[in-house]
Write an enzyme that holds these catalytic residues in place. Structure first.
Site, mmCIF file in Angstrom:
data_model
loop_
_atom_site.group_PDB
_atom_site.id
_atom_site.type_symbol
_atom_site.label_atom_id
_atom_site.label_comp_id
_atom_site.label_asym_id
_atom_site.label_seq_id
_atom_site.Cartn_x
_atom_site.Cartn_y
_atom_site.Cartn_z
ATOM 1 N N ASN A 118 1.334 -16.388 19.785
ATOM 2 C CA ASN A 118 2.486 -16.938 19.059
ATOM 3 C C ASN A 118 2.621 -18.429 19.370
ATOM 4 O O ASN A 118 3.722 -18.957 19.471
ATOM 5 C CB ASN A 118 3.763 -16.172 19.441
ATOM 6 C CG ASN A 118 4.939 -16.554 18.555
ATOM 7 O OD1 ASN A 118 4.757 -17.121 17.476
ATOM 8 N ND2 ASN A 118 6.137 -16.288 19.024
ATOM 9 N N ASP B 171 -3.596 -13.020 29.114
ATOM 10 C CA ASP B 171 -2.413 -12.227 28.787
ATOM 11 C C ASP B 171 -1.697 -11.901 30.096
ATOM 12 O O ASP B 171 -2.295 -11.307 30.998
ATOM 13 C CB ASP B 171 -2.867 -10.934 28.073
ATOM 14 C CG ASP B 171 -1.680 -10.094 27.605
ATOM 15 O OD1 ASP B 171 -0.556 -10.279 28.126
ATOM 16 O OD2 ASP B 171 -1.896 -9.247 26.719
ATOM 17 N N SER C 299 18.404 -15.608 28.620
ATOM 18 C CA SER C 299 19.091 -16.047 27.408
ATOM 19 C C SER C 299 20.569 -15.731 27.494
ATOM 20 O O SER C 299 20.971 -14.726 28.116
ATOM 21 C CB SER C 299 18.476 -15.299 26.222
ATOM 22 O OG SER C 299 19.288 -15.431 25.077
ATOM 23 N N TYR D 185 15.146 -6.979 22.008
ATOM 24 C CA TYR D 185 14.808 -8.265 22.635
ATOM 25 C C TYR D 185 15.835 -8.608 23.721
ATOM 26 O O TYR D 185 15.484 -8.934 24.857
ATOM 27 C CB TYR D 185 14.763 -9.381 21.574
ATOM 28 C CG TYR D 185 14.956 -10.756 22.166
ATOM 29 C CD1 TYR D 185 13.916 -11.381 22.852
ATOM 30 C CD2 TYR D 185 16.190 -11.414 22.092
ATOM 31 C CE1 TYR D 185 14.107 -12.629 23.442
ATOM 32 C CE2 TYR D 185 16.385 -12.650 22.669
ATOM 33 C CZ TYR D 185 15.350 -13.254 23.344
ATOM 34 O OH TYR D 185 15.547 -14.471 23.928
ATOM 35 N N LYS E 291 15.614 -8.940 28.101
ATOM 36 C CA LYS E 291 16.066 -10.027 28.983
ATOM 37 C C LYS E 291 16.967 -9.474 30.085
ATOM 38 O O LYS E 291 16.852 -9.858 31.250
ATOM 39 C CB LYS E 291 16.787 -11.111 28.173
ATOM 40 C CG LYS E 291 15.871 -11.916 27.267
ATOM 41 C CD LYS E 291 14.840 -12.719 28.052
ATOM 42 C CE LYS E 291 13.823 -13.418 27.173
ATOM 43 N NZ LYS E 291 12.677 -13.969 27.936
HETATM 44 C C1 UD1 Z 1 19.074 -15.945 18.333
HETATM 45 C C2 UD1 Z 1 19.170 -14.608 18.952
HETATM 46 C C3 UD1 Z 1 19.242 -14.769 20.433
HETATM 47 C C4 UD1 Z 1 18.004 -15.460 20.926
HETATM 48 C C5 UD1 Z 1 17.827 -16.773 20.200
HETATM 49 C C6 UD1 Z 1 16.444 -17.300 20.511
HETATM 50 C C7 UD1 Z 1 20.270 -13.224 17.234
HETATM 51 C C8 UD1 Z 1 21.456 -12.419 16.915
HETATM 52 N N1 UD1 Z 1 20.299 -13.868 18.415
HETATM 53 O O1 UD1 Z 1 20.257 -16.681 18.683
HETATM 54 O O2 UD1 Z 1 19.320 -13.514 21.048
HETATM 55 O O3 UD1 Z 1 18.085 -15.693 22.295
HETATM 56 O O4 UD1 Z 1 17.915 -16.597 18.804
HETATM 57 O O5 UD1 Z 1 16.212 -18.476 19.827
HETATM 58 O O6 UD1 Z 1 19.341 -13.296 16.470
HETATM 59 N N2 UD1 Z 1 22.207 -19.101 10.908
HETATM 60 C C9 UD1 Z 1 22.493 -19.246 9.571
HETATM 61 N N3 UD1 Z 1 21.463 -19.232 8.681
HETATM 62 C C10 UD1 Z 1 20.159 -19.068 9.064
HETATM 63 C C11 UD1 Z 1 19.880 -18.920 10.450
HETATM 64 C C12 UD1 Z 1 20.932 -18.935 11.334
HETATM 65 O O7 UD1 Z 1 23.659 -19.400 9.177
HETATM 66 O O8 UD1 Z 1 19.275 -19.041 8.198
HETATM 67 C C13 UD1 Z 1 23.315 -19.124 11.886
HETATM 68 C C14 UD1 Z 1 23.477 -17.838 12.662
HETATM 69 O O9 UD1 Z 1 24.320 -16.962 12.004
HETATM 70 C C15 UD1 Z 1 24.073 -18.374 13.962
HETATM 71 C C16 UD1 Z 1 23.493 -19.767 14.109
HETATM 72 O O10 UD1 Z 1 23.029 -20.126 12.813
HETATM 73 O O11 UD1 Z 1 25.450 -18.498 13.834
HETATM 74 C C17 UD1 Z 1 22.349 -19.829 15.088
HETATM 75 O O12 UD1 Z 1 21.414 -18.824 14.732
HETATM 76 P P1 UD1 Z 1 19.987 -18.707 15.439
HETATM 77 O O13 UD1 Z 1 19.332 -20.037 15.448
HETATM 78 O O14 UD1 Z 1 19.262 -17.563 14.843
HETATM 79 O O15 UD1 Z 1 20.348 -18.418 16.949
HETATM 80 P P2 UD1 Z 1 21.209 -17.222 17.590
HETATM 81 O O16 UD1 Z 1 21.506 -16.173 16.615
HETATM 82 O O17 UD1 Z 1 22.381 -17.849 18.250
#
Ligand code: UD1
Length: 343
Positions: free
Chosen positions: A36, A59, A126, A151, A155
């Site tokens: 990855n 690995d 995390s 996931y 952690k």
């Molecule tokens: C996510 C994981 C978290 C992990 C981290 C690793 C989930 C629920 N949580 O964090 O466990 O440690 O990634 O990087 O997936 N958003 C949008 N539109 C998008 C993408 C995201 O609105 O297309 C919003 C999400 O709703 C959130 C924020 O942006 O409120 C951040 O999202 P993201 O970057 O995916 O991070 P987390 O969800 O906080």
């Protein structure tokens, strides 16, 4: 020479940590499978630091291979263990893959360390372990909530494993860093985040939308009980996050000869930023308008979380220096550079 093994060293946080380790006088060594990550990142890292970086395609689930690296390198000071699967959605579809990989690699890295007399360990955890905190900002003593995904559960389980190993009296000194939301890229635009396929995370989705790789960003929910209705996160520049690992290592070095320990630190900025504020920051620094639309909530999202970083400030003498604008500018520069000059 202060040799430090960085598992997952070609990945997003790992590669930036290599840069900061080198700047602080350590000799980083990469262990990565490149499943990855992209091995061409190593050449780019070597351009940034101006020297060769020893790299092993290994690995971490293969204990003998990890032990082989530790013995071949000899005099390894410590291990920073990033190598893990991290896609929340994929972990829901393939939980066994996540448990096998994330727990298996931790177990074999710790066994290889104990078998080779390497005592210092920094682990990537995390803020997902806190779920939706009852009070904000979230401190290291906030309760660990039931995980929202396999996931997240890996952690939590990894943290338990490290605690159990320390409690057994094994000769291990560990720091567990609970990251909030890592974003940004190296200002050289030579390294940054490389999501596989469609990004799940906000910032790569924003930058890919800005350059036309995605049509539009969907904001996952604008009816949350927050200031503007969108979720709030603590976005930390990956270079600041990388520096926290260097400080953690120094903290551990100062404890050489002390009793076994696993000390947990939050790593964030201490500031909450909503999705709409993140978009505004991007538009400001990029001078572009982002195409986005309001959509429904994403299952499993917490409403609001941001870190209390007092403990890291006081004990690691570390604090985040860069802003969300810095992170957005660097992430955008990286995306533009990738378009102009693909790996
Ligand atoms: C996510 C994981 C978290 C992990 C981290 C690793 C989930 C629920 N949580 O964090 O466990 O440690 O990634 O990087 O997936 N958003 C949008 N539109 C998008 C993408 C995201 O609105 O297309 C919003 C999400 O709703 C959130 C924020 O942006 O409120 C951040 O999202 P993201 O970057 O995916 O991070 P987390 O969800 O906080």
């Amino acid at each position: 020479m202060k040799k430090v093994i960085v598992t997952g060293g070609a990945g997003f946080i790992g590669s930036h940590t290599i840069v900061q380790l080198h700047a602080a006088g350590y000799s980083p060594i990469v262990v990565d499978t490149f499943v990855n990550s992209d091995r061409r990142i190593i050449g780019r890292l070597e351009r940034i630091v101006g020297q060769k970086i020893p790299t092993y395609e290994v690995d971490c689930c293969d204990r003998d291979a990890v032990e082989g690296v530790l013995q071949r390198e000899a005099d390894v000071l410590g291990v920073i263990h990033f190598a893990a699967h991290k896609a929340v959605g994929a972990s829901v579809k393939n939980p066994l893959d996540y448990f096998r990989n994330n727990l298996g690699s931790l177990g074999s890295v710790l066994e290889a360390m104990l078998g080779s007399g390497v005592k210092l360990f920094v682990f990537s955890s995390s803020c997902t372990v806190y779920g939706q905190p009852d009070t904000l900002p979230v401190t290291e003593t906030s309760p660990i909530k039931a995980a929202e995904s396999p996931y997240g559960r890996t952690k939590q389980m990894c943290e338990d494993i490290i605690n159990d190993v320390v409690a057994s009296g094994a000769d291990l000194r560990a720091v567990t860093l609970r990251y909030f939301n890592p974003v940004g890229a190296h200002p050289s635009a030579l390294i940054g985040e490389l999501p596989l396929g469609t990004p799940e995370n906000l910032v790569p989705y924003i930058t890919q939308t800005a350059v036309g790789l995605r049509e539009r960003l969907t904001v996952f929910g604008n009816d949350y009980p927050t200031s503007d209705g969108t979720c709030v996160r603590d976005y930390i520049h990956v270079l600041d996050l990388a520096s926290a690992h260097v400080r953690a290592l120094a903290w551990l070095q100062a404890r050489t000869g002390a009793p076994p320990v696993n000390e947990v630190f939050n790593v964030g900025t201490g500031r909450g930023t909503s999705v709409l504020e993140a978009i505004t920051a991007f538009e400001k620094v990029s001078g572009t308008k982002l195409n986005y639309t309001m959509g429904s909530r994403r299952p499993g999202d917490v409403i609001e979380t941001y870190a209390d970083v007092t403990k890291a400030q006081e004990q690691l003498q570390w604090r985040a220096k860069l802003s969300i604008e810095d992170a957005m500018a660097d992430a955008y520069r990286w995306q533009l550079a990738l378009e102009a000059n693909p790996l």
